[in-house]
Design a protein around this motif. Structure first.
Motif, PDB file in Angstrom:
ATOM      1  N   GLY A 132       0.810  -1.212   0.000  1.00  0.00           N
ATOM      2  CA  GLY A 132       0.000   0.000   0.000  1.00  0.00           C
ATOM      3  C   GLY A 132       0.843   1.262   0.000  1.00  0.00           C
ATOM      4  N   ARG A 147      -4.656  -0.453  -4.768  1.00  0.00           N
ATOM      5  CA  ARG A 147      -5.338  -0.717  -3.504  1.00  0.00           C
ATOM      6  C   ARG A 147      -6.771  -0.206  -3.527  1.00  0.00           C
ATOM      7  NH1 ARG A 147      -3.377   0.804   2.690  1.00  0.00           N
ATOM      8  NH2 ARG A 147      -4.825  -0.630   3.718  1.00  0.00           N
ATOM      9  N   ASP A 170      -9.121  -2.746  -2.186  1.00  0.00           N
ATOM     10  CA  ASP A 170      -9.537  -2.484  -0.809  1.00  0.00           C
ATOM     11  C   ASP A 170     -10.230  -1.123  -0.738  1.00  0.00           C
ATOM     12  OD1 ASP A 170      -9.813  -2.761   1.906  1.00  0.00           O
ATOM     13  OD2 ASP A 170      -7.717  -2.326   2.383  1.00  0.00           O
ATOM     14  N   ASP A 220      -2.734   5.322  -4.481  1.00  0.00           N
ATOM     15  CA  ASP A 220      -2.588   3.867  -4.618  1.00  0.00           C
ATOM     16  C   ASP A 220      -3.779   3.306  -5.395  1.00  0.00           C
ATOM     17  OD1 ASP A 220      -2.017   1.192  -4.395  1.00  0.00           O
ATOM     18  OD2 ASP A 220      -1.464   1.289  -2.278  1.00  0.00           O
TER      19      ASP A 220
END
Length: 244
Positions: free
Chosen positions: A38, A142, A146, A139
């Motif tokens: 991350g 990510r 996520d 990011d």
């Protein structure tokens, strides 16, 4: 990964030597490690994750920063995937915004000190379609994997996106509270200390969530978001018929 497999050839030639493909493999593996760790991953963390000597890791990181595949995080403590990685991802699944939408974004970015990004939510998933070129998204890998860590993802999750089922309930509760209070979702200091992000919804004619306009910048501007919302809300409204 043993050191002997990652040293690059100090005297490259026009042909690929035995060492050069290994160095390329190491650089790609390092990018994968940053994606997994991350935004904010430090050189030490990358070195430990890959089992690389620290000197080798620093050399590869510096080369990738120079070439735009990595960027330093705003607090300079770590690294994130850079604009070139985002560009490669966009080439793999390109979304071309209408020229009128690009003009609106250019005007907004000229007046907002910070990153201004656009995502769409095809099939209930997060797709970063226009990251700010002057403030690279921290990011993007990510974000897709996520989304609950980002304001742009939390907005979707609060309305029942595909990834909501694997998101911590606390994130959804916070997102719902932000939407009731401000009409946006926020993330403050969770990824990069002192910085945060917020997301303004972009809705289709029927009121369904189709995308979002995101802002990333200093935490104090996200903690009290009224100024940023006032600047960006008209752009989000005008983008809606162009993107939906």
């Amino acid at each position: 990964m043993p050191e002997s497999r990652i040293r690059s050839d100090p005297h490259p030639t026009g042909d690929l030597s035995a060492r050069q493909p290994r160095a390329i493999h190491s650089a790609l593996t390092l990018l994968e490690a940053v994606a997994e760790l991350g935004a904010g991953a430090t050189a030490r963390e990358i070195s430990d994750a890959l089992g690389l000597p620290k000197a080798t890791t620093y050399r590869l990181v510096n080369l990738l920063v120079q070439d735009g595949f990595l960027v330093r995080t705003p607090d300079l403590s770590g690294f994130a995937l850079g604009a070139k990685v985002v560009h490669l991802a966009s080439v793999a699944a390109p979304v071309r915004l209408p020229s009128a939408a690009r003009d609106l974004l250019t005007a907004a970015r000229d007046h907002v000190r910070g990153g201004v990004h656009v995502v769409l939510y095809p099939e209930g998933r997060v797709s970063l379609v226009d990251p700010d070129p002057d403030f690279p998204f921290s990011d993007p890998v990510r974000l897709a994997r996520d989304p609950g860590r980002f304001a742009l993802g939390r907005l979707l999750l609060a309305e029942g996106g595909v990834a909501a089922a694997r998101t911590e309930s606390a994130d959804l509760v916070a997102a719902a509270a932000d939407i009731r209070r401000f009409g946006v979702t926020r993330q403050i200091g969770e990824l990069v200390p002192g910085f945060g992000c917020l997301a303004l919804p972009i809705r289709d004619a029927g009121g369904a969530l189709a995308g979002a306009l995101g802002f990333s910048g200093p935490a104090h501007r996200v903690e009290e978001p009224s100024g940023v919302i006032r600047l960006l809300a008209p752009t989000a409204e005008r983008l809606a018929p162009l993107l939906t």
